[in-house]
Design a protein around this motif. Structure first.
Motif, mmCIF file in Angstrom:
data_model
loop_
_atom_site.group_PDB
_atom_site.id
_atom_site.type_symbol
_atom_site.label_atom_id
_atom_site.label_comp_id
_atom_site.label_asym_id
_atom_site.label_seq_id
_atom_site.Cartn_x
_atom_site.Cartn_y
_atom_site.Cartn_z
ATOM 1 N N TYR A 148 4.369 7.357 -0.616
ATOM 2 C CA TYR A 148 4.713 6.049 -0.074
ATOM 3 C C TYR A 148 5.324 5.171 -1.160
ATOM 4 O O TYR A 148 6.386 4.575 -0.982
ATOM 5 N N LEU A 149 4.651 5.103 -2.298
ATOM 6 C CA LEU A 149 5.140 4.249 -3.391
ATOM 7 C C LEU A 149 6.522 4.705 -3.860
ATOM 8 O O LEU A 149 7.412 3.885 -4.099
ATOM 9 N N GLU A 163 2.013 -4.089 -4.653
ATOM 10 C CA GLU A 163 2.971 -3.987 -3.574
ATOM 11 C C GLU A 163 3.005 -2.561 -3.069
ATOM 12 O O GLU A 163 3.170 -1.657 -3.900
ATOM 13 N N PRO A 164 2.860 -2.261 -1.794
ATOM 14 C CA PRO A 164 2.617 -3.191 -0.693
ATOM 15 C C PRO A 164 1.158 -3.597 -0.511
ATOM 16 O O PRO A 164 0.853 -4.274 0.457
ATOM 17 N N MET A 215 -1.710 -1.429 -0.525
ATOM 18 C CA MET A 215 -2.423 -0.456 0.321
ATOM 19 C C MET A 215 -3.610 0.098 -0.452
ATOM 20 O O MET A 215 -3.478 1.079 -1.197
ATOM 21 N N MET A 265 9.452 3.244 -5.909
ATOM 22 C CA MET A 265 9.395 3.429 -7.362
ATOM 23 C C MET A 265 9.199 4.910 -7.672
ATOM 24 O O MET A 265 8.075 5.404 -7.722
ATOM 25 N N GLU A 319 8.051 2.476 0.034
ATOM 26 C CA GLU A 319 7.948 1.077 -0.352
ATOM 27 C C GLU A 319 7.005 0.948 -1.546
ATOM 28 O O GLU A 319 5.882 1.443 -1.467
ATOM 29 N N PRO A 320 7.392 0.350 -2.652
ATOM 30 C CA PRO A 320 8.685 -0.279 -2.932
ATOM 31 C C PRO A 320 9.778 0.680 -3.399
ATOM 32 O O PRO A 320 10.845 0.213 -3.773
ATOM 33 N N TYR A 379 -0.306 -0.099 -8.720
ATOM 34 C CA TYR A 379 0.774 -0.905 -8.133
ATOM 35 C C TYR A 379 0.718 -0.847 -6.606
ATOM 36 O O TYR A 379 0.748 -1.867 -5.927
ATOM 37 N N LEU A 380 0.629 0.377 -6.082
ATOM 38 C CA LEU A 380 0.602 0.535 -4.620
ATOM 39 C C LEU A 380 -0.600 -0.178 -4.011
ATOM 40 O O LEU A 380 -0.491 -0.844 -2.976
ATOM 41 N N ASP A 424 -0.259 8.316 -0.638
ATOM 42 C CA ASP A 424 -0.052 7.078 -1.408
ATOM 43 C C ASP A 424 1.110 7.246 -2.387
ATOM 44 O O ASP A 424 1.976 6.374 -2.506
#
Lengths: 249, 249
Positions: B227-228, A232-233, A235, B235, B232-233, A227-228, B224
């Motif tokens: 971040y996810l 989204e986003p 990366m 989750m 963002e987003p 997903y990441l 990573d």
């Protein structure tokens, strides 16, 4: 604090974990099945899930290597046969069927099997699964396979949704999933019966529940990474597959 | 295809990997240092990075256990002492200093060290690191430590940026990093010298470069996942820490 459950209570507790944490709830799968992904995003999924497919016979061999009872080994070896197929026909077996999917999506087969472009997080999750079945008790190793209790539903949603929603998806490239609809319930029934009959202390029962939570977590982590990187986003980590790479079409 | 490099060329190739793939380039770190994160996002980072901090003496012990030369072991054991400190004073050692950071951010210490709320992906990445140093050659295991060549820069950016940009960050909770500014270059110099002198075939040199790429990948994968889940987003996987949980303030 921890009390002994009846076999039925243990089964209910195992199913409750699936209802909450199995990866059919993950936003990536919801998008995949609803037709909301691009062909490249579907490719990213198939490419990375190869790491998981490849891991299945390895973890089953690791479990087999810990089974000291002939009767158990006779049952468990079928899982390896299902995924590896027979030497005479390279198109047989779950792993070969997965490669029919990546072929069908136009991904270079050597690139897929080299795992060069796979997300490191997907590889790490699969490695954690092999470690788990090698290092925990045999009972926990078997319990970690119980996500198969929940797989028929997601497989039906996937096949139906992908065929309806993507013009680049055909029945012949989804052949893997048809076979799993027969194999997974047979395997899950055996493992559930084994776990509920052999987890006879509160400690063992909790360990089996934790094993299933671990397994749900490793499946979820693979979709998180997809997903990441690709939804989204967006990366993409250094070195991982980029849309257009290793694709012939 | 693969040619033998001089020690200087090998060093340059190793540094080039850092310039491209080291986690100082990751958007999470850029936000962390620029003051763009909330206190809860900084907590999520400190909580999850505990998994990595905890892994360092374990992977160094695994490397130590493979060193058959007294001279090598005498040098390498210092890394374990640096992170574990001395029994007489619980506040000594890198791991205790990391807990000074999580304490300072108001996170419950037992919750942090239990790793119950850590992201599965962070735990899997750390586990992959221990596997790597146990299963690859000793030379590759040592080469995987070479990310320390690049750490003084990121540590200076971090300490300067966090002190300037967050009112909840003080020098005493960043004490871990001050010590690392002395330790990391000493360790990196030794490992670089060892690798450039002992990787004397093209194959060994490529393996050392791959080891450093692997290490950069496992550091990157942790960010990573952060971040996810928390930027963002947003989750957050089932079972992982949620803002407000296990925080006293």
């Amino acid at each position: 604090m921890t009390t002994l459950m009846s076999p039925d209570q243990l089964e209910a507790a195992l199913r409750a974990i699936g209802a909450e944490q199995y990866h059919d709830k993950h936003p990536f799968h919801r998008r995949l099945h609803a037709g909301d992904l691009t062909k490249d995003q579907v490719r990213a999924w198939a490419l990375n899930r190869y790491c998981y497919q490849r891991t299945i016979p390895l973890k089953d061999a690791a479990i087999l290597a810990r089974m000291d009872q002939v009767a158990l080994r006779r049952v468990w070896r079928q899982r390896i046969i299902d995924h590896d197929g027979d030497a005479g026909d390279g198109a047989e077996g779950g792993l070969a069927r997965w490669l029919a999917l990546t072929d069908g999506l136009g991904l270079d087969r050597d690139y897929v099997t080299s795992m060069r472009g796979a997300l490191p997080a997907a590889r790490f999750a699969c490695e954690a699964y092999v470690n788990f079945v090698q290092r925990r008790s045999l009972l926990e190793a078997i319990a970690s396979s119980l996500t198969e209790l929940f797989s028929p539903g997601i497989i039906r949603d996937r096949v139906e949704g992908m065929l309806a929603n993507y013009d680049f998806v055909t029945e012949d490239i989804l052949i893997y999933f048809g076979h799993r609809l027969d194999q997974a319930p047979r395997d899950a029934d055996f493992a559930l019966d084994h776990v509920t009959r052999n987890a006879t202390t509160p400690w063992d029962q909790q360990a089996c529940l934790d094993a299933l939570r671990f397994k749900c977590g490793m499946l979820w982590a693979q979709l998180d990474a997809l997903y990441l990187a690709y939804v989204e986003p967006g990366m993409i980590p250094p070195g991982a597959w980029r849309p257009g790479e290793a694709v012939s079409e």
